[in-house]
Design an enzyme around this catalytic site. Structure first.
Site, PDB file in Angstrom:
ATOM      1  N   TRP A  31       0.858  -1.181   0.000  1.00  0.00           N
ATOM      2  CA  TRP A  31       0.000   0.000   0.000  1.00  0.00           C
ATOM      3  C   TRP A  31       0.893   1.230   0.000  1.00  0.00           C
ATOM      4  O   TRP A  31       1.907   1.260   0.702  1.00  0.00           O
ATOM      5  CB  TRP A  31      -0.882  -0.022   1.248  1.00  0.00           C
ATOM      6  CG  TRP A  31      -2.025   0.928   1.174  1.00  0.00           C
ATOM      7  CD1 TRP A  31      -2.110   2.129   1.807  1.00  0.00           C
ATOM      8  CD2 TRP A  31      -3.238   0.761   0.449  1.00  0.00           C
ATOM      9  NE1 TRP A  31      -3.299   2.726   1.504  1.00  0.00           N
ATOM     10  CE2 TRP A  31      -4.027   1.902   0.666  1.00  0.00           C
ATOM     11  CE3 TRP A  31      -3.730  -0.251  -0.378  1.00  0.00           C
ATOM     12  CZ2 TRP A  31      -5.282   2.068   0.105  1.00  0.00           C
ATOM     13  CZ3 TRP A  31      -4.975  -0.083  -0.937  1.00  0.00           C
ATOM     14  CH2 TRP A  31      -5.735   1.062  -0.696  1.00  0.00           C
ATOM     15  N   ILE A  91      -1.211   7.158   5.293  1.00  0.00           N
ATOM     16  CA  ILE A  91      -1.433   8.587   5.114  1.00  0.00           C
ATOM     17  C   ILE A  91      -2.847   8.913   5.577  1.00  0.00           C
ATOM     18  O   ILE A  91      -3.813   8.267   5.155  1.00  0.00           O
ATOM     19  CB  ILE A  91      -1.200   8.993   3.642  1.00  0.00           C
ATOM     20  CG1 ILE A  91       0.262   8.675   3.270  1.00  0.00           C
ATOM     21  CG2 ILE A  91      -1.515  10.471   3.436  1.00  0.00           C
ATOM     22  CD1 ILE A  91       0.591   8.843   1.807  1.00  0.00           C
ATOM     23  N   THR A  95     -11.252   9.590   7.559  1.00  0.00           N
ATOM     24  CA  THR A  95     -11.929   8.744   8.544  1.00  0.00           C
ATOM     25  C   THR A  95     -10.950   8.292   9.618  1.00  0.00           C
ATOM     26  O   THR A  95      -9.745   8.525   9.538  1.00  0.00           O
ATOM     27  CB  THR A  95     -12.530   7.490   7.865  1.00  0.00           C
ATOM     28  OG1 THR A  95     -11.454   6.637   7.448  1.00  0.00           O
ATOM     29  CG2 THR A  95     -13.395   7.863   6.670  1.00  0.00           C
ATOM     30  N   HIS A  97      -9.986   5.381  10.125  1.00  0.00           N
ATOM     31  CA  HIS A  97      -9.238   4.214   9.661  1.00  0.00           C
ATOM     32  C   HIS A  97      -7.737   4.395   9.901  1.00  0.00           C
ATOM     33  O   HIS A  97      -7.045   3.468  10.326  1.00  0.00           O
ATOM     34  CB  HIS A  97      -9.536   3.989   8.175  1.00  0.00           C
ATOM     35  CG  HIS A  97      -8.919   2.755   7.622  1.00  0.00           C
ATOM     36  ND1 HIS A  97      -7.801   2.767   6.821  1.00  0.00           N
ATOM     37  CD2 HIS A  97      -9.264   1.446   7.760  1.00  0.00           C
ATOM     38  CE1 HIS A  97      -7.479   1.536   6.486  1.00  0.00           C
ATOM     39  NE2 HIS A  97      -8.357   0.717   7.042  1.00  0.00           N
ATOM     40  N   PHE A 122      10.538  -0.877  13.438  1.00  0.00           N
ATOM     41  CA  PHE A 122       9.337  -0.176  13.002  1.00  0.00           C
ATOM     42  C   PHE A 122       9.722   0.923  12.013  1.00  0.00           C
ATOM     43  O   PHE A 122      10.261   1.956  12.389  1.00  0.00           O
ATOM     44  CB  PHE A 122       8.642   0.432  14.221  1.00  0.00           C
ATOM     45  CG  PHE A 122       7.319   1.079  13.942  1.00  0.00           C
ATOM     46  CD1 PHE A 122       6.173   0.309  13.828  1.00  0.00           C
ATOM     47  CD2 PHE A 122       7.201   2.458  13.840  1.00  0.00           C
ATOM     48  CE1 PHE A 122       4.940   0.904  13.602  1.00  0.00           C
ATOM     49  CE2 PHE A 122       5.973   3.056  13.611  1.00  0.00           C
ATOM     50  CZ  PHE A 122       4.841   2.284  13.498  1.00  0.00           C
TER      51      PHE A 122
END
Length: 161
Positions: A31, A91, A95, A97, A122
């Site tokens: 993604w 990014i 919402t 999410h 990370f």
């Protein structure tokens, strides 16, 4: 802003352990590929620059940032590694999410660190907009992937202590 006065790509090779005996895994989210590929390039280049051998760097792709923790856990279970780098980019949108994915990714990667003896780094950008992500994946603030690779080398060296 934490990176405003720091270039993420700057490191002193004299302070970094030589990485030629270490094996690294890199798990990359598919993604926001423009960003994650930039992060991967920075991590890979830094590992090679610090002595890691190409054949000792394994890459796996996962669909998104949420899936990084499981990808890292499975990679650790099936390979003899000294450190893993989890690369993702979330990014902020309109919402909640964003908050759920960022929190789950951070907790999941933390859990992998607590469940295994293999350091999992990370390298997930959690930016408010695309420009911030670009700036931290090879842009004006350097490359968080580079910084993550240096952390991976330093953590891998702890296994030799």
């Amino acid at each position: 802003m934490a990176t405003a006065n720091k270039n993420l790509s700057v490191y002193d090779k004299n302070t970094i352990p030589i990485a030629n005996t270490f094996r690294f895994g890199i798990v990359v989210s598919e993604w926001n590929t423009k960003i994650t590929e930039g992060l991967f390039s920075g991590a890979y280049a830094a590992l090679i620059d610090c002595g890691a051998k190409q054949e000792n760097i394994i890459r796996w792709d996962v669909p998104g940032t949420f899936e990084l923790a499981l990808g890292c856990k499975k990679m650790i279970a099936s390979n003899n590694l000294d450190a893993v780098i989890a690369i993702g980019s979330v990014i902020k949108g309109e919402t909640a999410h964003f908050d759920f994915v960022c929190s789950a990714a951070a907790q999941g990667i933390k859990d992998v660190n607590m469940q295994t003896d293999i350091p999992t780094i990370f390298c997930v950008l959690t930016d408010n907009n695309l420009q911030q992500a670009i700036d931290r994946s090879g842009g004006k603030h350097g490359n968080k992937g580079t910084e993550a690779a240096i952390a991976a080398i330093k953590m891998a060296a702890l296994g030799d202590i």
